[in-house]
Design an enzyme around this catalytic site. Structure first.
Site, short mmCIF file in Angstrom:
data_model
loop_
_atom_site.label_atom_id
_atom_site.label_comp_id
_atom_site.label_asym_id
_atom_site.label_seq_id
_atom_site.Cartn_x
_atom_site.Cartn_y
_atom_site.Cartn_z
N ARG A 265 -20.06 -9.72 -3.47
CA ARG A 265 -20.51 -9.52 -2.09
C ARG A 265 -21.96 -9.04 -2.12
O ARG A 265 -22.30 -8.12 -2.87
CB ARG A 265 -19.65 -8.49 -1.37
N ASP B 183 -5.46 -3.64 11.34
CA ASP B 183 -6.43 -2.55 11.21
C ASP B 183 -7.88 -3.03 11.39
O ASP B 183 -8.77 -2.22 11.60
CB ASP B 183 -6.25 -1.76 9.90
N ASP C 138 -2.66 -7.19 9.49
CA ASP C 138 -1.89 -5.95 9.64
C ASP C 138 -2.45 -5.04 10.74
O ASP C 138 -2.05 -3.89 10.85
CB ASP C 138 -1.81 -5.20 8.31
N LYS D 85 0.86 -1.19 0.00
CA LYS D 85 0.00 0.00 0.00
C LYS D 85 0.89 1.24 0.00
O LYS D 85 1.96 1.23 0.61
CB LYS D 85 -0.87 0.04 1.27
C1 G1P Z 1 -12.56 -5.37 1.68
C2 G1P Z 1 -13.68 -4.82 2.52
C3 G1P Z 1 -13.55 -3.32 2.65
C4 G1P Z 1 -12.18 -2.96 3.20
C5 G1P Z 1 -11.09 -3.62 2.37
C6 G1P Z 1 -9.72 -3.41 2.99
O1 G1P Z 1 -12.62 -4.81 0.40
O2 G1P Z 1 -14.92 -5.17 1.99
O3 G1P Z 1 -14.57 -2.84 3.48
O4 G1P Z 1 -11.98 -1.57 3.18
O5 G1P Z 1 -11.33 -5.02 2.28
O6 G1P Z 1 -9.62 -3.94 4.28
P1 G1P Z 1 -13.32 -5.53 -0.87
O7 G1P Z 1 -12.66 -6.87 -1.00
O8 G1P Z 1 -14.76 -5.70 -0.50
O9 G1P Z 1 -13.10 -4.59 -2.01
ZN ZN Z 2 -6.10 -5.17 7.42
#
Ligand code: G1P
Ligand code: ZN
Length: 539
Positions: free
Chosen positions: A494, A280, A278, A125
């Protein structure tokens, strides 16, 4: 020692919801990381005046990627790197370090909650000086660089020893190896009432924190056991491992099974929590009780006055569109600003920077505040401990009282994984076309009020983002569809289901949303198109 290496572009280096995430086998290809890191440096000016943080969640390839970044940064004339000792730093601690030291940004190596190891995932990132991930305009510019790259610069020196705190120089670039815990722990002490929490533990309160063999183990031991006095071994799976000991480090009811089983057994502690790879994400549990991230965000917001750092007042709150509307009702009650953004923490950053919001969260086990620009797992756990310490109530009592006051949004997410990308894209495109025809139709006794794509117009930079499709029902229920942007292969559809009830608050969530699930599958033709009769993961 600086040399230029000829390379050819990889066409798949577009960042998703949170940075670049790919299979370890893809990332370890020759030139892969080098191309991507050089492409990032290509979009940053005046590198000779800039200082960046480098560190990661410790997964497989973390150590090798860090050495590559050091060598490429030096060759590109970067002024200085702050490197987390041994390369380990949680995502929230990284945000603290960037902000506190006024750095120009950071490269955080993490694929978050995705499994790690040689057969798992790797990720990178890029954050800017806010301590948050860069906006899409920057990720788009980096992607363009990756598509046109023909060479990268690299320093051919030996690897740098990053095991000891201190300063050194490498190929003309300054390097400082930092303690990745200290600034973070200091900040948490300044936000929460550590004395009240200490007293609660001194009186015999018990907790179990599952670090899932990932990066937060050392933070959790220091904060919960050493400082706050939680009994030894309250923190389990506390040693970060490159493959997370085979665990899928995603703190939810499916993957944090060991903790969930314990908290629903007769040996349960008073409080249970887990963080992701990680650090968060967070999951909150009481004795035999699970708090959804949607409710957690609403409850934390409702109780802000109990926390020293927030008690004098907060700005508004924000949630991702897929997250339940529980926090909206709290915002209304407290008469504070309320925002709904696309999925991904980066969309909260402008709102925090412009003092529009203090708290924010996502249904995907992410909760946080403007103390940093990433979600923060340990912060959420401390917030709950602080509430429990001050009120003397249990997790279940706090949550049920909340529902009694505000009503309850029953909420379940269905994930259909490993779907062929073209099938998933067509499903979404066809559904979008169909949406306008759904208004006023009645399914399973539920009347559709409106159905449309979710479009966010950022009030700060005026950018517009479309993410997901939403069906709104007359009774306040909602179905949201979107494609995951964090997978490393194939597509995940999703489907987010929310059903509101003002008074009927103690039902089984899956039963409550089951009519919506039926509608969701039928309207989008999920079984016919994907061959899946039911979701792969239900959380
Ligand atoms: C997923 C979660 C989203 C979060 C992201 C990073 O992303 O749905 O809320 O911000 O992981 O942790 P997605 O795979 O749905 O794009
Ligand atoms: Zn994370």
């Amino acid at each position: 020692m600086i040399t230029t290496i000829k390379t050819t572009p990889f066409t798949d280096q577009k960042m998703g919801t949170a940075g670049l995430r790919r299979k370890s086998k893809v990332v370890t290809q020759e030139h892969y990381i080098e191309n991507f890191v050089q492409s990032i440096f290509n979009v940053i000016d005046n590198l000779s005046e800039k200082t960046f943080l480098v560190g990661g969640d410790g997964r497989f390839y973390n150590d090798i990627a860090i050495q590559k970044i050091i060598k490429i940064a030096a060759a590109n004339g970067v002024k200085k790197l702050l490197i987390a000792q041994n390369g380990y730093i949680s995502t929230p601690a990284g945000s603290v370090v960037i902000r506190k030291n006024k750095l120009n940004g950071g490269l955080i190596l993490s694929a978050s909650h995705n499994p790690g190891g040689e057969n798992g995932d790797f990720g990178l990132k890029y954050s800017n000086e806010t301590g948050g991930q860069v906006p899409s305009s920057v990720t788009d510019a980096i992607y363009q660089q990756t598509l046109n790259i023909s060479e990268y610069k690299i320093c051919l020196g030996d690897d740098v020893d990053i095991s000891k705190i201190g300063s050194t120089e490498y190929c003309g670039m300054q390097i400082e190896i930092i303690d990745a815990l200290k600034d973070y722990v200091d900040m948490m002490q300044n936000i929460f009432d550590f004395n009240a929490i200490k007293q609660m533990f001194a009186k015999g309160f018990t907790m179990r924190f599952d670090a899932m063999n990932a990066v937060t183990g050392p933070y959790a031991i220091e904060i919960f056991e050493n400082i706050l006095g939680a009994p030894k071994c309250s923190v389990v799976n506390a040693t970060p491992k490159p493959d997370f000991g085979g665990l899928h480090p995603d703190p939810n009811l499916v993957y944090a099974k060991e903790l969930v089983d314990f908290m629903f057994s007769d040996k349960a502690a008073d409080f249970g929590a887990a963080n992701d790879g990680d650090g968060d994400r967070n999951m909150i549990l009481g004795k035999g009780f699970f708090v959804t991230p949607n409710d957690s965000l609403a409850i934390l917001t409702d109780n802000y006055k109990l926390i020293p750092h927030y008690k004098s007042g907060i700005y508004g709150v924000a949630k991702s569109a897929a997250t339940s509307t529980a926090v909206a009702r709290v915002a209304k009650e407290h008469n504070i600003g309320y925002y709904e953004v696309p999925t991904g923490w980066k969309y909260f950053v402008n709102l925090m920077d412009s003092n529009r919001i203090t708290f924010c969260g996502e249904e995907s086990f992410g909760t946080g505040s403007s103390h940093i620009r990433e979600k923060d797992g340990i912060w959420a756990v401390l917030f709950w401990l602080n509430i429990l310490a001050v009120t003397g109530k249990t997790v279940e009592e706090i949550t049920v009282e909340h529902w009694k006051k505000y009503g309850r949004s029953y909420y379940i997410r269905f994930d259909f994984e490993g779907v062929d990308t073209s099938v998933a894209d067509k499903l979404m495109a066809d559904l979008e076309t169909k949406l306008p025809t759904l208004a006023s139709q009645v399914f399973e006794g539920f009347t559709i009020k409106e159905a449309k794509p979710f479009v966010y117009n950022d009030p700060v930079d005026n950018s517009s983002t479309k993410n997901g499709l939403v069906i709104y029902f007359a009774d306040g229920s909602r179905i949201v569809y979107r494609l995951s942007g964090t997978g490393s292969s194939g597509a995940t559809i999703r489907v987010y289901l929310e059903r509101f009830s003002q008074n009927d608050i103690l039902q089984n969530p899956l039963d409550m949303v089951s009519p919506l699930a039926k509608i969701a599958l039928q309207v989008a033709e999920i079984p016919q198109r994907t061959g899946k009769q039911k979701a792969d993961v239900i959380t």
